[in-house]
Every structure is written in C-alpha cells, then in structure tokens.
Design an enzyme around this catalytic site. Sequence first.
Site, PDB file in Angstrom:
ATOM      1  N   ARG A 117     -31.472   6.216  24.827  1.00  9.27           N
ATOM      2  CA  ARG A 117     -31.365   6.104  23.372  1.00  9.27           C
ATOM      3  C   ARG A 117     -29.929   5.787  22.953  1.00  9.27           C
ATOM      4  O   ARG A 117     -29.708   5.185  21.903  1.00  9.27           O
ATOM      5  CB  ARG A 117     -31.905   7.381  22.712  1.00  9.27           C
ATOM      6  CG  ARG A 117     -31.149   8.621  23.016  1.00  9.27           C
ATOM      7  CD  ARG A 117     -31.952   9.899  22.740  1.00  9.27           C
ATOM      8  NE  ARG A 117     -32.946  10.172  23.778  1.00  9.27           N
ATOM      9  CZ  ARG A 117     -33.748  11.231  23.795  1.00  9.27           C
ATOM     10  NH1 ARG A 117     -33.710  12.102  22.805  1.00  9.27           N
ATOM     11  NH2 ARG A 117     -34.616  11.411  24.784  1.00  9.27           N
ATOM     12  N   LYS A 132     -30.425  14.741  37.432  1.00  5.89           N
ATOM     13  CA  LYS A 132     -31.863  14.888  37.654  1.00  5.89           C
ATOM     14  C   LYS A 132     -32.111  15.590  38.991  1.00  5.89           C
ATOM     15  O   LYS A 132     -31.294  15.469  39.904  1.00  5.89           O
ATOM     16  CB  LYS A 132     -32.502  13.495  37.732  1.00  5.89           C
ATOM     17  CG  LYS A 132     -32.685  12.798  36.403  1.00  5.89           C
ATOM     18  CD  LYS A 132     -33.364  11.462  36.624  1.00  5.89           C
ATOM     19  CE  LYS A 132     -33.504  10.700  35.311  1.00  5.89           C
ATOM     20  NZ  LYS A 132     -34.430  11.336  34.354  1.00  5.89           N
TER      21      LYS A 132
HETATM   22  N1  BES Z   1     -35.188   7.327  32.325  1.00  5.12           N
HETATM   23  C1  BES Z   1     -35.623   8.567  31.843  1.00  5.12           C
HETATM   24  C2  BES Z   1     -37.081   8.585  31.407  1.00  5.12           C
HETATM   25  C3  BES Z   1     -38.141   8.262  32.427  1.00  5.12           C
HETATM   26  C4  BES Z   1     -38.955   9.242  32.916  1.00  5.12           C
HETATM   27  C5  BES Z   1     -38.361   6.957  32.830  1.00  5.12           C
HETATM   28  C6  BES Z   1     -39.955   8.930  33.821  1.00  5.12           C
HETATM   29  C7  BES Z   1     -39.360   6.655  33.727  1.00  5.12           C
HETATM   30  C8  BES Z   1     -40.152   7.644  34.214  1.00  5.12           C
HETATM   31  C9  BES Z   1     -34.765   8.998  30.650  1.00  5.12           C
HETATM   32  O1  BES Z   1     -33.480   8.505  30.617  1.00  5.12           O
HETATM   33  C10 BES Z   1     -34.677  10.475  30.686  1.00  5.12           C
HETATM   34  O2  BES Z   1     -34.199  10.991  31.634  1.00  5.12           O
HETATM   35  N2  BES Z   1     -35.142  11.120  29.636  1.00  5.12           N
HETATM   36  C11 BES Z   1     -35.129  12.554  29.555  1.00  5.12           C
HETATM   37  C12 BES Z   1     -34.760  12.939  28.150  1.00  5.12           C
HETATM   38  C13 BES Z   1     -34.483  14.398  27.968  1.00  5.12           C
HETATM   39  C14 BES Z   1     -33.206  14.786  28.687  1.00  5.12           C
HETATM   40  C15 BES Z   1     -34.352  14.709  26.503  1.00  5.12           C
HETATM   41  C16 BES Z   1     -36.512  13.067  29.899  1.00  5.12           C
HETATM   42  O3  BES Z   1     -37.492  12.417  29.543  1.00  5.12           O
HETATM   43  O4  BES Z   1     -36.609  14.098  30.539  1.00  5.12           O
HETATM   44 ZN    ZN Z   2     -32.074   9.706  31.708  1.00  3.14          ZN
END
Ligand code: BES
Ligand code: ZN
Length: 545
Positions: A398, A324
């Site tokens: 997921r 990230k």
């Molecule tokens: N933990 C994150 C989602 C999240 C975003 C939680 C904001 C709390 C606040 C999750 O694991 C994630 O990173 N999801 C990605 C998925 C993508 C790579 C398909 C996302 O939402 O960008």
């Molecule tokens: Zn994530």
Amino acid sequence: MREASAASFETDIFVVAAVQRFAETRATIKAMDTKLLFEDAAQFVTPLLAIFAVDIATGKDTEALPVLLSTSDTVSKSTARVLETGEFKAGLGETVLLHAPAGLKAERLLLVGLGKAKTLSVDDVRKGAGTAARAAKPLGLREVAIAFPEDHALSDEHVDALPALLTSRVLTEGAIVGEVDYDTYKSDRKDRSVHSLTVVAKEQDKTARAEIQQGFNEGVIIAGAQNFTRSLVNEPGNVMTPTELGKRATAMCKQNGLKCDVHSTERLHELKMGAFWAVAKGSAEPPALIVMTYEPEGGATKDAPVLGLVGKGITFDTGGISLKPAEGMEKMKYDMAGAAAMIGSMQAIAQLKPKIKVIGIVCSAENMPDGKAFKPGDVVTAMSGKAIEIVNTDAEGRLVLSDGLHYAKTLGCTHLINAATLTGACVVALGMINAGLFSNDDATCEKFQVGLKVSGEKFWRLPCTDDYRDQIKSQIADIMNTGKSRYGGATNAAMFLKEFAGEIPWIHLDIAGCAWNEEPKSWLPYGPSGIAVRSIVEWVRSYSA
Ligand code: BES
Ligand code: ZN
Ligand code: ZN
C-alpha cells in the site's frame, strides 16, 4: 557442486550472472504459431483434432447426454460408438482420445467436454480449448487443431450462448494460455511445447468469417499479453529485480511502440515519494518507477478520460523488519504480479489500439530487512503530503501504491485502477477462486464488472466505505499503514489506498490469492496465472471512444 566458502564470492557472481543469462533465454518461450482456417474439419490433416461436446441432459439425476458441437456428419459418425458407450460424459475438462477416427483426415480425434449445455458460458470454451492444448503435450504432439464449435445442438434457449466473435476469441485465448508450462528452470526439462495451433471453422459467409477472424486476432493478442505477464511473475527474485522488471517493460514498450521511462532512486527523491522510498531503501537493489504511455492514433480527444494502471511490483517481500515467517516466504517472489499484470495489459492495449489514452505505472522495489531499512514507528511523508505512521513494514504494498496512485493523478489520469498482491486477509476472505475488487465509484466498478463476463475472471466486490476509515487513523500521523484490528484486513488496505485516489474514480484489485495457481487444472498448469490482464484490458476497452 559449489562449495560454501569465503572464496566463493566470485563464483557467486558468476552463478548469478549465469542464472540471469539462462533466465533471459528461458523467458522468451517461443509463442505458438496460430492460424485460422475455414474448411471442413473432417478434411483437415493433423495429428490431433479436438472437438467440443456438451451434456444436454437437463434432469438432476438423469444420465449425461453428450452432444458434439459440430455440424459435420462425418465427425458425428466417427464418434457415435464412443458416445453410445456412455463412457464420456462431456463434463468440463473431460477428454477422450480416439485414434484413426473413421472418415477423418486427422490421426487422432480428441473429444473435449465443456460441461452442462444449460449453463454453458464462453469461459467454458476457453477452458475446453486450454484442455485440448494441454492434452497434446504428454502425447508429444507439436501440432493441434481445434474445431470451431457450432452450437446447433443446443436447445433454443442457448442459441446465442456462443456468439461467434467472442467464441473465437476465448477459444484462441484458452489454447494459447493453457499450452504454456512454466517449467523453464528445470535443467532436465523435456520440451513438450505445441508449436502450432489451427482453429478450423466451417466455411461460412463473409460477415461470419470476419467476426471469427477478428475474435481470433484479439485472442492471440490478449493471450500473448497474459503469457507475457505470467513469464514475468514466474521469474525468481534473484533474476526479477526492480531493474530487471524495468528492462523487460522497456523491451516490451519498444517492440510495441509505447513510450517508456524507467526512473530510480534519484527521481523518487525529486518526486518526494517518501512512502515508496521507505520500502525501497532497505534493499541493495535500486527501485524502479516504470511509466508506460499509450496514446491513441491521432491523439486523444480533448476532455476524454485518461486511464491510469498502477501495479505493485515488490520483486521480493521478506516483510522487512516486520519479518515474515520462513515457511512459505519463497512465494513472495510473486509479489510483483500486480505490476506484471499492468505491463502485460499495456502490451495488449498497444496492440488492440483502443481510442483512449492509458498510462501504466509500476512501483517496483524489494522489501528487505537491513540496517538502512524502514522500521515500525517511522513516520514517512508520501508524495501527496500525507504523513504515514509505519506500524508494520510488511504492509509495504500500500505504501508503494500510495505514491504510484498520487503520481498517476499528477500525470493527468482521470480514472485509476490498481492491481496488487496486497493482503493475506483477502485470501482468507475469498480463497483462491475470487480475487478482491474494491472501488470508490459504483459506475466505474460496474463497468469493470461487465467486462468480467467476457474475461471469465472472478473478482468479488468487498466494501471500502467510509465506515471503515477509523481503522487507519493514526494518533501520531495522518494515517497508519495497517488497520487498528486485524479484522477486515483486505478492506483496511483498500481504505489506505482510497486516501490517495481521493475524488478520482478508482478500482483496487487484490490478487494475492489468485496470482499463483496452486492447483493445476486440465486447462491451466501450476504456476503464475496472469490474473487481471484480461479484465483490465476489457475495462480499458469499455472507455474506447
Ligand atoms: N505481499 C503480502 C500479501 C500476500 C499474501 C501476497 C499472500 C500474496 C499471498 C503483503 O505485502 C503483506 O505482507 N501483507 C500483510 C499486511 C499486514 C501486515 C497488515 C498481510 O497480509 O499479512
Ligand atoms: Zn508485505
Ligand atoms: Zn507484499
């Protein structure tokens, strides 16, 4: 101050241990003492008595007409002057403080607005009570009393707006939840906690008393569970590791007579949880698979539903190899809010004792980039046997849930609900007001939605119909862990989970936007919200035989 040098390794260990010890004491914020009395609020001796008011003005442009939700003439007289001035409009969360109110034994009287009478909901009472409890804190008051609202002043169409049991429950919940600030890591913290809350209801007949008492008791339990969840979510990632989450769940279960098993790496391998392990293997912290079991007294009836509560417990989500961006990454310590909601819900269930079997499953791991971490392009086999192509290691929630959901089925669950801070896309779609709700079964989903009227939480149903199935088709394996396009990201994630729920009625709650309260309200501070506990508990209770 600590020097950053090679020789600081031992100091580092010491500091971490010290933070952890400190955190353990901070985590156990003492709950407020709570009591319910039936007597004349005007005669109650307290530093602060809060009374609710609503605005009964109906016209769009008419001046506000604040009216007290109290039948006491003494209280009415003591507030007549301020109400006449028009300074107080009884808007939701609005307050006015009177010192030495005439005729009252209370040292201070706090008027708390609940907003328009016409649209008054029980959740407004919850917010009003939270506002009252929070208002006492900057004043340094340790005791607060709230007068139980009497809705005689409302127009006929609102006579039933505030049913006694529910009103009592939400009032109690609102005050207990609103009172707690998660500022436990400030070393110069001034403890402003309120130590005692008294709900003062007027004297009434036995039936009404029993209802109010029951609502009060339930409110104490549910708010206690929500606060427990908040305390878990509040912890930083260096304290709240999967192992630590397991310890806190174990302690809660022990206290509440629940069976609890915490498994780690070895058991994940035995169970062939390839998806969960893929996420966990890049971290120095071992994963935790937490299984909490509630059995109703006398055992569950044969063929009765068994509910499975599955939570995403990523104690820190760096994104893994699909790292990230640095900005905002610190928030990913609350990526275990779904797990915390399930642990809190299990506490409430143990105390409320519904007549149904419930199994809580938490899949906890840290998502880290490392030489041992899983990679984009990897193919992993989930416990169900499905082969998953990893496209983005940041879509890890997921993956752990897929094994959690499948495992829940093998334990005999007939209905599943999961909670997860799953997608940024859900936050883009719904903002921070509504959380996402997905289901493969309308009847099950409606049961959940009915409970929202009581829980006051906002969940907005989004689609996960088979039209979207193509999004997660993989050319390499059975499915892939992201959608083909980035559009509809919240639904794509739900489609992935749906594969593992299979034929079983299932609900997915995407709480990414609502788990952390960014904007403090008069009834709820900045920080972990404890979202989903109240709604999950309501859903579970709706199955109680
Ligand atoms: N933990 C994150 C989602 C999240 C975003 C939680 C904001 C709390 C606040 C999750 O694991 C994630 O990173 N999801 C990605 C998925 C993508 C790579 C398909 C996302 O939402 O960008
Ligand atoms: Zn994530
Ligand atoms: Zn995540």
